[in-house]
Design a protein around this motif. Sequence first.
Motif, short mmCIF file in Angstrom:
data_model
loop_
_atom_site.label_atom_id
_atom_site.label_comp_id
_atom_site.label_asym_id
_atom_site.label_seq_id
_atom_site.Cartn_x
_atom_site.Cartn_y
_atom_site.Cartn_z
N UNK A 1 -7.50 8.42 1.03
CA UNK A 1 -7.89 9.15 2.14
C UNK A 1 -6.45 8.88 3.03
N UNK A 2 -5.83 9.93 3.88
CA UNK A 2 -4.72 9.89 4.67
C UNK A 2 -4.98 10.20 6.11
N UNK A 3 -4.43 9.53 6.99
CA UNK A 3 -4.68 9.59 8.45
C UNK A 3 -3.38 9.76 9.28
N UNK B 1 0.68 -1.21 -0.09
CA UNK B 1 -0.02 -0.12 0.07
C UNK B 1 0.70 1.29 -0.12
N UNK B 2 2.13 1.15 0.84
CA UNK B 2 2.97 2.41 0.56
C UNK B 2 3.46 2.89 -0.75
N UNK B 3 3.30 1.87 -1.49
CA UNK B 3 4.25 1.95 -2.95
C UNK B 3 3.12 2.69 -3.85
N UNK B 4 1.79 2.30 -3.67
CA UNK B 4 0.76 2.96 -4.35
C UNK B 4 0.60 4.45 -4.69
N UNK C 1 -5.47 5.19 4.35
CA UNK C 1 -6.47 4.61 5.24
C UNK C 1 -6.05 3.03 5.47
N UNK C 2 -5.84 2.50 3.99
CA UNK C 2 -5.57 1.00 4.07
C UNK C 2 -4.57 0.45 4.87
#
Length: 317
Positions: free
Chosen positions: A232-234, A224-227, A239-240
């Motif tokens: 949405x960011x928290x 997910x970090x590479x996408x 988010x994932x």
Amino acid sequence: MELAYIPSPSSGVIYLGPIPLRGYAFCIIIGVFAAVWLGGRRWVARGGQVGTVADIAVWAVPFGLVGGRLYHVITDYQLYFTDGQNWVDAFKIWQGGLGIWGAVALGALGAWIGCRRRGIPLPAYADAIAPGIALAQAIGRWGNWFNQELYGKATTLPWGLKIDADPDTGRVAGTYHPTFLYESLWCVGVALLVIWADRRFKLGHGRAFALYVASYTVGRFWIEYLRVDDAHHILGLRLNDWTSIVVFLAAVAYLVISAKKAPGREEVVEPLAVEDGPAAENGPAAEAAEDEDGSEGASEGEDKAKASAEPEATKKP
């Protein structure tokens, strides 16, 4: 100029006459069949009946598809319910967009209904189907390849994914990390890990499923970090990523607590299969054997009676 890269399909749809065959849907369907096939083999090996996994999948799969789509639409609502967007697109599942978290959550509800109808413990069913779910994810991720979606950051690596420009979606042409491929390979590894661990440690009471969840979330976190697609960011994380962290901790906690409260593995996973066992043993063949034994016993008794009566008959008065 890249010397090597992974090409993307020019189109995600192949027309068989007037019938469109969509690569995304095709991958999902193949994944479902693979999960049912592998889960069925594991279920029978645990003492269950043939066909049980498929029967319960009739409940689990539709619930899972609805749950996966709901999660995607809710977490990416801006794609469907903001100005300039068409809310009808929320129902176009063939265009991509299934959230694994929603698919597993609502799919588990469907599986629970199916298990309850057959008197089967849900944890035992979940253990049997866990590697199959991972395998289905590995196959389903190739649907993203057909749709040219969910790729990562730009890269010059020889296994970079070639993406075509699309003004309608704002997609920029280039070579990117094939995150769909990373996750597909990771899911294959997860399936193999669960199968090995289940054989080695005799996991039961839902612990094989928990191992699948925990190991999948580890891979999903770094992938997910590479996408680079919108999300949405928290606190600086997608988010994932946060979902992966929470689900990972819950799965590990379940593994620890379950191992203490219910060590070992279920002896009976499908009561009906056990009931059919004695019934088969007492069937016509068994009755015939009993009749044969009984007749033999009677013949032996008659022979002994005759033998004991002969001396009396031969005595002289």
